[in-house]
Motif scaffolding. Structure first.
Motif, short mmCIF file in Angstrom:
data_model
loop_
_atom_site.label_atom_id
_atom_site.label_comp_id
_atom_site.label_asym_id
_atom_site.label_seq_id
_atom_site.Cartn_x
_atom_site.Cartn_y
_atom_site.Cartn_z
N VAL A 114 0.84 -1.20 0.00
CA VAL A 114 0.00 0.00 0.00
C VAL A 114 0.87 1.24 0.00
O VAL A 114 0.68 2.17 -0.79
N PHE A 133 -3.68 16.90 -1.75
CA PHE A 133 -4.02 15.48 -1.59
C PHE A 133 -3.49 14.94 -0.26
O PHE A 133 -4.21 14.28 0.49
N LEU A 168 -5.28 10.27 -10.40
CA LEU A 168 -4.97 8.93 -9.89
C LEU A 168 -5.90 7.89 -10.50
O LEU A 168 -5.51 6.75 -10.75
N ARG A 169 -7.14 8.31 -10.73
CA ARG A 169 -8.11 7.38 -11.31
C ARG A 169 -7.72 7.02 -12.74
O ARG A 169 -7.81 5.87 -13.15
N ILE B 9 -6.90 -1.09 -0.44
CA ILE B 9 -6.59 -0.11 0.61
C ILE B 9 -6.05 1.17 0.00
O ILE B 9 -6.42 2.28 0.38
N TYR B 10 -5.17 0.99 -1.02
CA TYR B 10 -4.65 2.18 -1.70
C TYR B 10 -5.79 2.99 -2.29
O TYR B 10 -5.86 4.21 -2.14
N LYS B 11 -6.72 2.29 -2.95
CA LYS B 11 -7.83 3.00 -3.58
C LYS B 11 -8.71 3.69 -2.55
O LYS B 11 -9.28 4.75 -2.81
N SER B 14 -6.88 6.86 -1.53
CA SER B 14 -6.84 7.88 -2.58
C SER B 14 -8.22 8.20 -3.13
O SER B 14 -8.34 8.94 -4.10
N THR B 16 -10.21 6.57 -4.84
CA THR B 16 -10.47 6.13 -6.20
C THR B 16 -11.20 4.79 -6.21
O THR B 16 -11.32 4.13 -7.23
#
Lengths: 185, 379
Positions: A114, A133, A168-169, B9-11, B14, B16
Motif C-alpha cells: 500500500v 491530496f 490517480l483514477r 486499501i490504496y484506492k 486515494s 479512487t
C-alpha cells in the motif's frame, strides 16, 4: 494479470532491461520491508542488493516460482534473518517466532505494498495537487484548514483535490503504469 | 490475486475506490485483525515516515552498486560441491515422497487453468498487457497513433513514413491465440506459446523481415518491390505474396513450413543462394540437426485448422499431442508411459474443454490419467 511471469521470463532469458524494471519497481519497498527486521537503512540496502544479484544469477531456475513478488519478499526476509544471525548480538526488531511468521509476513507485505503504491502515485502528481491530496486524504484535514494552511481559497482546495483524485483514477486505467509502477506482480 | 487487498486499501486512501470494491473491502475489514492492520497502514505518521524512507533511496546508485556483480557468474568451488549435494538430497527426498504418495488413494481433482495475458514489448523495453476484448489505441513515445487493438487482433497503421525500423514483440502465452495485421497489410495468426518480433512500420527500399518463435499462419500482402522474409530460428522463409503456416517451436526438432498458396523459398544463413522452393500443398521440414529440408505432399488444412480454434491430429505421436494440448489449454501434462508416447493417433476437437479431450482419450485409447497438483499425470 500474470505479467511478472513474463517479466520473470525475460529476466530468465537474460534480459537485463526487464531485470532493471523489476529492480526499479521493487527495490525501495523491499528495503523498507527489510527495515522491519534490520536496524540500519544502510544494511537493508546491502541485503536487498544481494537478493537481486542472487536472483539474476539463478535466473535460469525461476520456472517454478509461482508468485514472483512473494518470492522476493521471502528472499529478503531470509536474507535479513541470515544477516542478523551473522551479526550475532544484533537486536531483532520484530521477532517472527513470537509473532507467527506467516501472518506477520502477510501483514507486513500488505503494508509495504500500500505504502509503495501510494508513494509512486503521489510522486506522479503536480506539486500543488500533491500537497492538497496529502493534507486532505492522508492527514484528514478539513478543506477550511487546508485553505488556511496553504493560503489558498476554499474553491482551489476543492478543485485541486478532485483533480488529484481524477489523475490517480486515470492512472489506474493505464495498465503499463499499473503493473510497472504499482507493481501488480 | 493474492495481495489485491493492498490495491483496495490504496484506492480507499486515494478515494479512487468503486462502490463494488468498497463492499469487498468492508467485508475484509469485518475481521478485527484486518481492521487493526488497516488502521495501522492508513495512519498519517506511518505514511509520512515511510515516504521519507522511500524518498532517501537512490535507485540509480543502488543499481550501479550491484551492476558489476551481475556479469560474473563464477561460484566458489565449495559452493558448487554443496550445490550437487543439494541435488542428491533433493532426489532422495523426492523419492521418499513419491513412494509415500503411491500408498495414498488418488482423489480425482479438477484442473484449474490459469489465464495469462498477451504481452506487447516495445523497442524501448516497455511491456504492456493486452486485455482480451479491449479496444484501445496504441501510441509510440511521442503519442503518435501506431495502430489499434480490436479484441483479439492488433492492427497497425501505415499512415506515416519512417526512416528507421522500430520493433515490437508480441508474446502470446499458452492458452491464447491472437491476430496481427502489420503495417503493410500482412495478416498473421499467432498460435499459443508464440512470439513475433516485427517492425512497427516497414520502411522503403528494405526487405520486410519478421522474427518468429512458435507457430504462425501468414497471409502476406503482395509487394513486388519488398520481399517478405520470416526468420524462424535459423531457417529463413522468403515469400512471394502468399499464404503459409510456419511451426518453429524451440522444443521441436524441425521447423515446418506448410504452403497453402503462392510460393516460398527456404534457406539458412549458410546457403543463401541455394533456396528450397515449395509448391502449394507441400510441407518443407527443416531439420535443426542436419540442416536439411525434407519436402513432402500434405493436406494443408491439418496445419492451418488451428486458426479457427480447431485441434486436428493426424498420425501424430502421443507426445506431440500432449505438447499441443499443453499449449492450447495452458495445462501441464506429464506422461510416464514412454511406449504410448511414441504411438500415433488421429483425433480432432472443436471447442472442447480439456477435460472432455482427456475423457475421449481415456475412453477410446484407455489412457489412465490422474490429476495431481493441477497437473495431468498419465501412467
Amino acid at each position: 494479470m500474470d505479467v511478472t511471469k513474463h517479466l520473470f521470463l525475460l529476466v530468465k532469458e537474460g534480459d537485463e532491461k526487464a531485470f532493471r524494471l523489476l529492480f526499479d519497481s521493487l527495490y525501495p519497498r523491499l528495503c523498507a520491508f527489510s527495515l522491519n527486521f534490520v536496524h540500519e537503512k544502510f544494511d537493508t540496502e546491502e541485503i536487498v542488493g544481494d537478493v537481486f544479484v542472487k536472483l539474476w544469477r539463478k535466473r535460469g531456475k525461476l520456472d517454478k516460482v509461482e508468485h514472483p513478488k512473494s518470492y522476493l519478499y521471502r528472499m529478503c526476509y531470509n536474507a535479513s534473518m541470515d544477516f542478523i544471525k551473522k551479526k550475532g548480538n544484533a537486536p531483532i526488531r520484530l521477532n517472527p517466532k513470537t509473532h507467527g511468521t506467516s501472518t506477520i509476513m502477510k501483514e507486513l507485505i500488505i503494508e509495504e505494498e500500500v505504502h509503495s503504491i501510494l508513494f509512486k502515485a503521489m510522486d506522479s502528481l503536480p506539486k500543488k495537487c500533491r500537497r492538497v491530496f496529502e493534507l486532505s486524504c492522508i492527514e484528514g484535514l478539513r478543506y477550511k484548514d487546508i485553505a488556511e494552511d496553504l493560503q489558498i481559497s476554499l474553491n482551489t482546495v476543492k478543485s485541486q483535490r478532485s483533480r488529484a483524485i481524477e489523475l490517480l483514477r486515470v492512472q489506474l486505467k493505464d495498465y503499463s503504469f499499473l503493473y510497472l509502477l504499482l507493481g501488480l506482480l | 490475486m493474492k495481495y489485491d487487498v493492498s490495491e483496495l486499501i490504496y484506492k480507499s486512501i486515494s478515494k479512487t475506490i468503486t462502490p463494488e470494491e468498497e463492499e469487498i473491502l468492508k467485508e475484509w475489514l469485518s475481521i478485527p485483525s484486518n481492521k487493526e492492520l488497516f488502521e495501522k497502514i492508513i495512519d498519517a505518521d506511518a505514511i509520512n515516515n515511510k515516504i521519507s524512507v522511500y524518498g532517501k533511496i537512490d535507485i540509480d546508485k543502488a543499481y550501479k552498486r550491484i551492476q558489476p556483480r551481475l556479469s560474473v557468474n563464477s561460484m566458489p568451488f565449495y559452493k558448487q560441491v554443496l550445490k550437487y549435494a543439494a541435488i542428491f538430497i533433493g532426489l532422495f527426498v523426492a523419492t521418499v515422497y513419491f513412494f509415500q504418495r503411491k500408498g495414498e488413494n488418488n482423489v480425482p481433482q479438477s484442473l484449474k487453468i490459469t489465464e495469462e495475458q498477451i504481452i506487447l514489448r516495445t523497442s524501448d523495453g516497455l511491456v504492456k498487457t493486452l486485455e482480451d476484448n479491449a479496444t484501445e489505441e496504441l501510441t509510440d513515445e511521442d503519442g503518435n497513433v501506431l495502430g489499434i487493438q480490436n479484441g483479439d487482433s492488433l492492427i497497425y497503421r501505415n499512415n506515416q513514413s519512417t526512416e528507421t525500423l522500430v520493433y515490437n514483440t508480441l508474446i502470446v502465452p499458452y492458452g491464447k491465440r491472437f491476430k496481427i495485421i502489420l503495417s503493410d497489410g500482412t495478416l498473421v495468426h499467432l498460435n499459443a506459446g508464440t512470439s513475433l518480433r516485427y517492425p512497427v512500420r516497414f520502411i522503403e527500399d528494405t526487405d520486410r523481415q519478421v522474427f518468429l518463435d512458435g507457430e504462425a499462419y501468414f497471409d502476406v500482402a503482395e509487394d513486388k518491390e519488398h520481399s517478405f522474409v520470416v526468420n524462424a530460428n535459423t531457417l529463413d522463409v522468403l515469400v512471394h505474396g502468399t499464404q503459409f503456416n510456419v511451426t518453429a517451436y524451440p522444443e521441436n526438432k524441425t521447423v515446418d513450413v506448410a504452403l497453402v498458396e503462392g510460393s516460398v523459398g527456404l534457406y539458412t544463413n549458410e546457403n543463401k543462394g541455394d533456396e528450397v522452393f515449395l509448391q502449394p500443398g507441400q510441407l518443407g521440414a527443416f531439420s535443426k540437426e542436419n540442416g536439411l529440408v525434407n519436402v513432402k505432399k500434405i493436406n494443408t488444412t491439418f496445419y492451418t485448422s488451428w486458426i479457427n480454434g480447431e485441434l486436428v491430429f493426424r498420425a501424430l505421436s502421443f507426445d506431440e499431442i500432449t505438447k499441443r494440448l499443453e499449449r492450447y489449454y495452458n495445462v501441464s501434462i506429464v506422461n510416464h508411459n514412454k511406449a504410448m508416447g511414441k504411438e500415433l493417433f488421429n483425433a480432432s476437437f472443436l471447442n472442447q474443454s480439456v477435460e472432455n479431450v482427456l475423457i475421449y482419450f481415456d475412453e477410446t485409447h484407455n489412457i489412465k490419467y490422474t490429476i495431481e497438483n493441477n497437473q495431468v499425470i498419465i501412467n
